[in-house]
Design a protein around this motif. Structure first.
Motif, short mmCIF file in Angstrom:
data_model
loop_
_atom_site.label_atom_id
_atom_site.label_comp_id
_atom_site.label_asym_id
_atom_site.label_seq_id
_atom_site.Cartn_x
_atom_site.Cartn_y
_atom_site.Cartn_z
N ILE A 67 -57.94 75.84 -22.45
CA ILE A 67 -59.27 75.25 -22.29
C ILE A 67 -59.16 73.73 -22.30
CG2 ILE A 67 -61.53 74.99 -23.41
CD1 ILE A 67 -61.36 77.89 -24.23
N ASN A 68 -58.14 73.20 -23.00
CA ASN A 68 -57.87 71.77 -22.98
C ASN A 68 -57.45 71.37 -21.56
OD1 ASN A 68 -56.74 69.22 -23.17
ND2 ASN A 68 -55.80 69.61 -25.15
N PRO A 69 -58.21 70.48 -20.89
CA PRO A 69 -57.89 70.13 -19.51
C PRO A 69 -56.47 69.65 -19.32
CG PRO A 69 -60.03 69.28 -20.12
CD PRO A 69 -59.41 69.80 -21.37
N LEU A 70 -55.88 69.01 -20.33
CA LEU A 70 -54.52 68.49 -20.20
C LEU A 70 -53.50 69.62 -20.12
CD1 LEU A 70 -54.67 65.56 -22.78
CD2 LEU A 70 -54.94 65.44 -20.29
N ARG A 71 -53.91 70.84 -20.46
CA ARG A 71 -52.96 71.95 -20.47
C ARG A 71 -53.24 72.98 -19.37
NH1 ARG A 71 -51.55 73.01 -26.87
NH2 ARG A 71 -50.69 70.93 -27.22
N TRP A 72 -54.16 72.72 -18.48
CA TRP A 72 -54.39 73.65 -17.37
C TRP A 72 -53.13 73.78 -16.53
CZ3 TRP A 72 -59.78 71.43 -15.60
CH2 TRP A 72 -60.74 71.76 -16.58
N ARG A 73 -52.44 72.64 -16.32
CA ARG A 73 -51.21 72.68 -15.54
C ARG A 73 -50.15 73.55 -16.23
NH1 ARG A 73 -49.24 69.30 -11.65
NH2 ARG A 73 -50.81 67.70 -12.13
N GLU A 74 -50.14 73.51 -17.56
CA GLU A 74 -49.20 74.34 -18.33
C GLU A 74 -49.41 75.81 -18.02
OE1 GLU A 74 -49.10 75.91 -22.80
OE2 GLU A 74 -49.09 73.72 -22.66
N ARG A 100 -61.02 77.64 -14.81
CA ARG A 100 -60.78 76.21 -15.01
C ARG A 100 -59.37 75.80 -14.62
NH1 ARG A 100 -63.74 75.43 -20.94
NH2 ARG A 100 -65.88 75.54 -20.18
N SER A 101 -58.43 76.75 -14.66
CA SER A 101 -57.04 76.44 -14.33
C SER A 101 -56.72 76.68 -12.86
CB SER A 101 -56.11 77.31 -15.18
OG SER A 101 -56.40 77.18 -16.55
N ARG A 102 -57.72 77.05 -12.09
CA ARG A 102 -57.50 77.55 -10.73
C ARG A 102 -56.79 76.54 -9.83
NH1 ARG A 102 -56.04 80.39 -7.41
NH2 ARG A 102 -57.19 81.72 -5.98
N MET A 103 -57.02 75.26 -10.02
CA MET A 103 -56.46 74.25 -9.13
C MET A 103 -54.94 74.22 -9.16
SD MET A 103 -57.25 70.76 -11.32
CE MET A 103 -58.87 71.31 -11.90
N PHE A 104 -54.35 74.74 -10.25
CA PHE A 104 -52.90 74.68 -10.38
C PHE A 104 -52.21 75.96 -9.91
CE2 PHE A 104 -54.45 71.64 -13.56
CZ PHE A 104 -53.85 70.48 -13.05
N MET A 105 -52.98 76.88 -9.35
CA MET A 105 -52.38 78.11 -8.80
C MET A 105 -53.21 78.56 -7.60
SD MET A 105 -53.28 80.33 -12.19
CE MET A 105 -54.91 80.16 -12.96
N PRO A 106 -53.27 77.76 -6.56
CA PRO A 106 -54.17 78.01 -5.43
C PRO A 106 -53.84 79.26 -4.63
CG PRO A 106 -52.66 76.21 -4.94
CD PRO A 106 -52.48 76.53 -6.38
N ASN A 128 -65.47 80.32 -4.81
CA ASN A 128 -64.18 80.67 -4.23
C ASN A 128 -63.06 80.81 -5.25
OD1 ASN A 128 -65.23 80.75 -1.65
ND2 ASN A 128 -64.92 78.54 -1.34
N SER A 129 -63.28 80.40 -6.50
CA SER A 129 -62.20 80.48 -7.49
C SER A 129 -61.93 81.92 -7.92
CB SER A 129 -62.53 79.64 -8.71
OG SER A 129 -63.71 80.11 -9.33
N VAL A 130 -62.87 82.83 -7.71
CA VAL A 130 -62.69 84.23 -8.07
C VAL A 130 -62.90 85.09 -6.84
CG1 VAL A 130 -63.62 86.13 -9.44
CG2 VAL A 130 -63.38 83.87 -10.47
N GLN A 131 -61.90 85.89 -6.51
CA GLN A 131 -61.99 86.74 -5.31
C GLN A 131 -62.69 88.07 -5.57
OE1 GLN A 131 -58.93 84.93 -5.81
NE2 GLN A 131 -59.76 83.50 -4.31
#
Length: 362
Positions: A67-74, A100-106, A128-131
């Motif tokens: 949930i921490n934005p700095l760790r979405w990439r993690e 929230r983490s969707r941008m790092f796994m398109p 579009n983030s959820v199919q």
């Protein structure tokens, strides 16, 4: 070459009250469809127990920390390292993290499960983030369509309790003897009514307790089990004391033994008019229990009146319940038909095939 599907099942460690057998059972059934699965959650022994029994891979990952934005990439790196192609979030906290983490796994396909209407929806769940959004009944799916989910909503009935229900059914006599000895030793051959529902205002459990003196006037060996948790429990316990039903009504905390409770029961009754998921009714049918339900929510979608259960339309609950308690032949006949319908609609092979189609977008 088509990349093989690998599904990551996300479960918050404080997710729905009984998600783990469902998730592990689904992951195991998906193997027969050619999919591999991995289940991720943080430090929850019950999930590890179910996953190990089902032969499913597990990974310890604290979902909430993303949930921490700095760790979405993690989280995105974790998904990539596990070679995941589909993520299925099974509860609201993990679904929130996922969107929230969707941008790092398109390139990963995202699926979420919704079991109720109470948890606030993230706006991008319908974008579009959820199919795909999976619901356990058409009644619930329609509610989400009305909220803007459109054709992303799919219905998959819940049959993941079927293997456990079959095993518990084989132990039915032992289970009933244990209930008799522990809670009502003074009743010879008691008739067990089970109600599994949140202990809240809308559950209708107070109305069911109100009926017990009248039911017991005709069938004094009747015992009512209630399983659930919620803010109305003190009120229900007070009602039980006032009506002197302490020996005849037992309230259980929810736990993984609810299938055994159903296996030992004679009858499953729900008074909840607003139930749009029907998951406990589906579990009761899978356990071979006759069910009595209102003509409301999703029940008429699941229960065929006078064929696989009784749908009460005239509010005459006492007669509907007593009819089945007094007629063992009819009660057990409806239970057998309910189990056959559950095996047809809720069986794991059908569920796994349906989920595979959702995961692949076909």
């Amino acid at each position: 070459m088509v990349e093989p599907l690998r599904v990551l099942h996300l479960a918050s460690h404080d997710g729905n009250w009984e998600p783990f057998a469902r998730i592990a059972g689904l992951a195991a059934a998906l193997r027969a469809q050619g999919l591999t699965s991995i289940i991720a959650t943080h430090d929850h022994s019950r999930l590890w127990e179910f996953a190990e029994a089902a032969g499913v891979d597990t990974a310890e990952y604290l979902v909430e920390r993303s949930i921490n934005p700095l760790r979405w990439r993690e989280f995105g790196n974790f998904v990539k390292a596990e070679n995941v192609t589909v993520i299925h979030a099974h509860d609201a906290p993990s679904a929130t993290v996922l969107t929230r983490s969707r941008m790092f796994m398109p390139t990963v396909r995202v699926v979420t499960s919704r079991y109720d209407l109470d948890t606030p929806s993230e706006a991008n769940e319908y974008a579009n983030s959820v199919q795909a959004i999976v619901c356990p009944s058409e009644a619930l799916a329609e509610k989400f369509r009305e909220r803007g989910a459109g054709d992303r909503v799919s219905v998959v009935y819940d049959g993941t309790n079927q293997p456990a229900a079959d095993r518990a059914g084989e132990e039915r006599d032992t289970i009933r003897a244990a209930f008799r000895d522990s809670v009502c030793p003074d009743k010879e051959k008691p008739l067990f009514i089970v109600a599994i529902s949140p202990l809240e205002e809308a559950s209708g459990l107070d109305k069911l307790i109100e009926l017990m003196p009248d039911v017991m006037a005709v069938r004094p060996q009747t015992h009512l089990f209630i399983m659930g948790e919620g803010g109305k429990r003190p009120d229900l316990e007070r009602q039980i004391r006032i009506t002197a039903l302490e020996r005849d009504v037992t309230i259980h905390e929810p736990d993984k033994a609810f299938i055994r409770l159903l296996a030992g029961a004679d009858l499953f009754v729900s008074r909840e008019n607003n139930d749009v998921s029907g998951m406990m009714v589906q579990a009761a049918m899978a356990s071979g229990r006759a069910v009595v339900v209102p003509a409301a929510g999703c029940y008429e979608e699941l229960v065929e009146n006078d064929k696989t259960g009784v749908v009460v339309r005239d509010d005459n609950w006492k007669d509907a319940i007593l009819d089945l308690l007094q007629n063992r032949t009819r009660r057990e006949h409806l239970g057998r038909l309910a189990k056959a319908r559950a095996h047809k609609l809720f069986n794991m092979e059908t569920i796994a095939a349906r989920m595979t189609a959702i995961y692949t977008g076909s």
